[in-house]
Each structure stands twice: as structure tokens, then as C-alpha cells.
Design a protein around this motif. Sequence first.
Motif, PDB file in Angstrom:
ATOM      1  N   THR A 170      30.703 -81.357  -3.151  1.00 55.68           N
ATOM      2  CA  THR A 170      30.830 -80.074  -2.464  1.00 55.68           C
ATOM      3  C   THR A 170      29.525 -79.299  -2.512  1.00 55.68           C
ATOM      4  OG1 THR A 170      33.186 -79.990  -3.041  1.00 55.68           O
ATOM      5  CG2 THR A 170      32.138 -77.921  -2.378  1.00 55.68           C
ATOM      6  N   THR A 217      26.459 -80.418  -2.883  1.00 55.36           N
ATOM      7  CA  THR A 217      25.431 -81.060  -2.052  1.00 55.36           C
ATOM      8  C   THR A 217      25.707 -80.842  -0.574  1.00 55.36           C
ATOM      9  OG1 THR A 217      25.129 -82.751  -3.757  1.00 55.36           O
ATOM     10  CG2 THR A 217      24.284 -83.237  -1.553  1.00 55.36           C
ATOM     11  N   THR A 218      26.961 -81.022  -0.182  1.00 56.68           N
ATOM     12  CA  THR A 218      27.314 -80.864   1.235  1.00 56.68           C
ATOM     13  C   THR A 218      27.034 -79.442   1.718  1.00 56.68           C
ATOM     14  OG1 THR A 218      29.033 -82.556   1.005  1.00 56.68           O
ATOM     15  CG2 THR A 218      29.180 -81.075   2.907  1.00 56.68           C
TER      16      THR A 218
END
Length: 880
Positions: free
Chosen positions: A845, A847-848
Motif C-alpha cells: 500500500t 509503495t503503490t
Amino acid sequence: MRKLRAWLMRLWRCSHRDLHEQEFAEEIETHLQMHIEDNLRSGMTAEEARRQAILKLGGVETTKQAYRENSSLSFGEAFRQDLRYSIRQLRKSPGFAVSAVLVLTLGIGATITIFAFVDAALIKPLPYRDPSRLVVIFGSIPLGPKYHISFPDYYDYKKLNKVFSSFEVYDTNGFMIRTPSGSEPAPGAKVSAGFFRTLGVTPVLGRDFLPGEDKPSAPRTVLLSYDAWQKRYGGRPDALGQTVNLGGDLNTIVGILPRNFHFAPAEPADFWAAEHDESPCRGCHWLFGLGRLKDGVSIETAAADMTSIALQLEKQYPDSNRVQRRCSVLTDRRHCWRHPSHPSGTAGRRGTAPLHRLRQRRQPAAGAHSEPKARDRRARRSGRISRSSPPAVRNRGNGSRRYRHRACLASSQRRDATCHSSHPSIRTRWHALSAGIGLNSHVLIFAFAVSLFTGLLFSLTPSLSLSLAEMRAGLVEGGRTAAGTLWRRLGSRLVVIELATAMVLLVGAGLLAKSFYRLLQVDPGLQPDNLATLLVDAPRQTYAKEEQAIGLEHQILERVSALPGISSVSIANKLPVGDGDTTTTFRVVGRPFHGEHNEVAYRQVSAGYFHTLQARLLKGRYFAPDEDQTKPHVAIINRSMAHQYFPGQDPVGMRINYDGARPEDEMQIVGVIDNIREGPLDEDARAAMYIPFEQHIPWAFYSLVARTSVDAESMLPVLASTIHQIDPGLVTFVAATMNQRIHDSPAAYLHRASASLVGAFATLALVLSAVGLYGVIAYSVSQRTREIGVRIALGAQRSTIYQLVLREAAGLIGFGIVIGLLGSIAAATSIRKLLFGTQPWDAFTLTTVAVVLGVSAIIASFLPARRAAMVDPAETLRAE
């Protein structure tokens, strides 16, 4: 009046300012022509004559400006001039202007929206008298602090307490109302006679309940909500005195409640009846308490007093109150705004839950509810209780425990299922809260204040931040770059804050969305596809006898199973994926008893129930179709019960019995099934036991479950129609597929609503950060146009200009994302109790979100970079 006339005159002068300007210009032109004529007569050329005339006047525009400065400008004229100047300045940088206006619009709009919710939930006055003195009272046991209380405990609390000026109870169940077209669910509640006087609410028409009008021998009366009065009776005064059939009892309408009255724990409620179901059973719980504190009494004092009484009752009645039963005293909404049924709410604490808009999940404790008349009638038929036995003997007799439990369970089935149809869910209460949101005076004043503050902030910040040294440096450097440098610095800092805020909100939304996804992936212990469910309620007068209830069950199963598209059908007292209510206590036969409180979920099911659900059998067998009251009693337990109460043992073949029941009531465990989620999806599967529906006294009220070979939703009307053909007096409601039940369950709705709400604000924050970054970069490019033009004139490539602009944007983006990552982990940790199967530091989450935010920001920065790369150096240098 004089001031108003003066103000109107100033406005009138403002409206005629253009005329004055024209007259003054004509006068200036006349003087200019006179000087020109004098100069021509002295022998000057026409051009020289005009130049000398202008010099003599001191300049036409200078003269006009001096006139304006010497004259008193009205407020309207000054404002109009400032507005024109502002528009000219904004038109010089349209990209910055549009982004600034958009950011302010979105920001102010979001702020006002949030305030509107806060106003509706916390600021708007409660429609009660002195609401700060109102408290709600729950029974508190080791499983949690918000359980029901029984009638005998209520009377003892009311008699023995020293902290309340009044103490009342309410029951948040609805009714079955008889209409000319049949019976149908009707939302409502039952309350003690002094309930509305404790709230300080007076009917707008008719009267309140009279003292003693809630006794079983008193005539049955009911009050209508204002909406029900309008909807069902057209707002006619003659509604008073009319009777309405609620649950088979005729109730006389005696009053109409005010339009603005609401009591969230029972909303929506059309009918408010006096509570007549006075039960002598201390182990049967279905009531909640409402109290008004005496003057000078604090919440802590009230909680201590009620706990002292609970301890006294525990010693006095060890059979029913021995499970560490306490009493929780919780205050009104201003002390907290949490959902009391959620683990992150107020479990284990006192004095922190809201009364207004209270969201309460029904949780019966240590047994279920009771219906004393049915219990006594059935026990008398069995010959175990005499008609003249006192309540204490009936409740504590050797053979009465099991029958009390059965009657409690029967009433619990009716109450719990009625609760599903009329008791407010989270969504219903959310709608009740949303209904109070609007553009009232509070919101309008706040909107004006926020707009004024924002305007002052953005007007005064540059003047306060621009020091004298910076102004001098700006004058030395050419005058134009000082303000530009200030705005670039200030804008950069604001953009970093926006990016960090967007990061925090996006991570929160991502984690909540992932939690919701994980929740929907929880194995419910059954195959939900092609499962249709609905509740069936039969009139008590028609199906009061056991053989009548059993016969109805057989008839429904036979008729429904014969329908095309139905693969199998079964019934149960409660459906899976519910609130986890309806429990019982038991003992293991042959095992030493040391006062343990063994409590498990309790379900009555028909023989084909597990086959219909496609539940997984781990050991033993399912129920046989012929296992009725004439056969040895059997039970099936789930995996959690086996692990909790039979660790390291094979429970199949072992015997259990209800706590305090007769030896002949023992049940043999014949099977162990995998866990079926009887409670919320976001809680661990509870220990549960299942018994054959026909081996215990059935109640003609249950849930029907049918597995279909076609679309389950299309079969719902067919199921209801078939049941009505059996008996038009049967009521069916809450028809839904199992997938719908899972998707709309309280746990799923709470996670979905949380993810949607935070996601909406996260999206807004993303737009604000992108627009803000675009505005700052666009403004920076406009201020560096000359520099960029010189660079291009000296041979700089377009790609170099792109890198120059994007490098500045990348620095801001990176800084904002780093700060946002740290803030995201901290914020997510604070809401970890709302997360399901997801860690606050979930790498995927984080990183995204970082990638999405970074890409969005780069795209927003690309447009001003492209504009910079397209600068024409010749035009730029010529303009300079």
C-alpha cells in the motif's frame, strides 16, 4: 436611519463615478486646448504647442490621479478599483490563477462539508431537556460492557440507586402490525412509562404515558412519531383514540411525538409502546437503561454506585447474576463519537459513549431473552411447574432451567429477527445523521468565517512575510523578483504540506480498502453462492402448540423443496454472518465443575441445514431427519468449541448438558463441523453448538435457507409467495441472498463506509496537491520567463528546460512523499483497530500510494514545464 441614508448616498455616488470621471476628463481637455491655443499664438508648432501644454499641466494622467487621490473615494469605488487591479494581475498568470481559485474552492468546500457533519453530530442541540444529565445504562459482563439488563435487575437498580432522579428502560425491537392487507413489520420500540419524562419530551398532541401504564394489567397504549402520524394518518387529529394491532395486541394511540424528536438507539421508530412484558426471570435480558443524573452527581459516582448494586445482586442471586455481572453508565454524545459495538469503541471502559445517535448492537448475555407467559404455559403442560408456584421457585426449580432456557430462546428468536427488520443498522443511523445535515445558521456562519479567514490569510501573509531587507534586495535586483521569490518559497512549503497530507489520506484509504477486500475474502464456513434466505413469522395465536409449529415447519420445507430451481431447503433460528447473539451456557458431563462459565452460540437447525449451506464436516455425522423429541438428544459443535472446551480430545461421543438442566436432558455430540461465521466477519469465529430443531420446543419463527440451481435473487419472490400460499397470515421479510447478507453485514458496511469516506477525502487531497503543485510550478515559470528566454537564446536545448522545471518539481514531490510516508505510518497505527488482516506499515500500500502520488504530481508539473520549453526568446527579450 441617518447612517443608512448616508450609506445609500455613497453607493449612489459610486454608481455615478463614471459620469464624474467623464466630466473631469472633458474639463482637463478644455484646459489643455486653451494652453495649446496660447502656445500657437506665440508661434509654436502644433506638436510643440501640445507638448508644452501637457508639461504645464503636469501630465494628463498624473493630474487625473492626483484628483482621484485628493477626492474621497467611496468604499464601492475603492473596492471596484482593487477588484479590477486583482483581475489584471491574475490574467497575467492564468494557470496560477485557475489553480489558486480551484484549490481554495475545493479546500473551503471540504472544510464546510466536514463542519456540517460535525454540527449535525455534535454541535446541534439535542431535543431533550438538559441532555448533559442523561446517561444510558447497560449490563456489563466479561464478554463486553454493553449487554441487556433484565426486568428484576432493572427494578432493583431503580429502587436501590442513589444517583438518578429517574431511571427508565427501553427495548429497541419493532412490531408486527396488522393491516387490512395482512401483517407487516413496523419499526418501533417499547419503553417504560416515565421514559419521555426522563428525556424531557412532551407530545405535541395528546398525552404521555401515565404512571403505571407499563404494567401488564394496564390497558395497552402507544405514541406515534410525527412522521408516522403524517404517513399513516395524514396528520389528522382524530388519530388519537384509534387502535392499532401490534403483535396481536390492540394498542390505543394516546399521543404524537414532536417533529424534531429522535432517539438514535431505537431509530427508525414509528410506534412507541408501553413495555408490558414484565418478566420475573433474572437470567432473561432484553432491556437497556436510561437515567437522569441528580444535580451534582458525576458519571464516575453513578458508575460506582451502579457497580456496587450489581455486586450486591450478584451475591443475592448467584444463579443468574454470578457471571461477574456489572453495570456500565455511559454519557451523552459529546464525550465521544465511537461505535459502541466495534472493538475500537468503548469496550471495557465507562463514561465514553454517545447517547445521541448511539449505535448499539444487541448482545444478550448468558442466555437469551424470555417470554414468561409462554415459558410458564409450556412448563405447566409438562407437569414440572404448578400454576401456583412463585416466580423464584419456577426459576430455580430442578426441571425449570431448561424450559426457561427454551422460552428465553424462543423469545430471543422473535426479538432478534424483528431487530433485523426494524432495529437500526449502521446504515440506517447514518441516514438519520445525514438527514440532520443542511445549510443551517451554524453552517452559514462557519462558511462565512472560513471564507473571510482564508481571504485575510492569503492577503496578509505576503505583506507580513516580505521583510524590509527583501524589499530592498528586490528593488536592487529589479523590483519584480522579490514578491515572486516569496511566493515561490511560501507556495513550495504549502505544496509539500499538501503532498504529505494527500499521502497520509491515500495510505489510509488504501489500507481501509484492503481491509474491506480481506474481509470479503474471509471464509464464512459455507458456500454463499446460490443461497436465498428470508425470515418467516407465524401468528402466535394460530401456532401456539408445539405440534402446530412442527407441522408448519414440515409443510414449509415440503412445499419449498418441491419448487423448480430449489436444490435443498432448511431452517434455523438464526442465520450466519449476523451479530453473534443467542448464547447458552453448558457443562461437560462427567467433568468436575468449579463454577466455570462456558458460554457458546446456540443454534436450532433442521436436519438438512449443513447440507444446504455446504458446511464442512470434520468428524462424526450430520443430524438425521428423524431425530425428534422421541429420540436421544444430540448436538453438533464447531471447531472453535472443540478446541476451546475439548483440547486434545475427540469430542464426538462425549455428552454435554445445559447449565443446571436435568440429567435426562443431556446431549451426545455426534459431529464436529468447520467454523461457520455466526458472528461478524471481522471477529474470530465463536464457539457454537447446534441442535436439531425438532428436539427442542420450536417456535414458529425462523429463517428459511434455500440452495437454488438458478439465480438466488430471482427465487426470493417465489419463496415468499409459496409461504403465503400455505397461510396468508404468515409474514415474510428481510429476503436476501447470502452474498447480499455478507456484503451488507454491519462489519462489511462499516469497513466499506470507512474506506469510501477516507477515499473521498484522499481523492480531494490528491487533486488539491496536484493543482497546488501545478500552480506553484506555473507561477515559478512565469517569474523565470526572462531567465528561460536567455538560456534558450544562448543555446539551451528544450530538454534542458524540461529538466530545469521538472527538477524543481521533483524536489518538492520527493520531500512531500517522504514526510507523508512517516505521517502515514503514524496515522495508520492510530487506526489499526479499524484494519482487518492488514498491517499499518503494509509495504504494498505504501509503495503503490507513493508511486500514484508521484506520477500524478509529475503529470501536473509537466504542463508548466512544456510551457517553459515553448518560450520564444526573441519575444521575451523584446518584452524586457
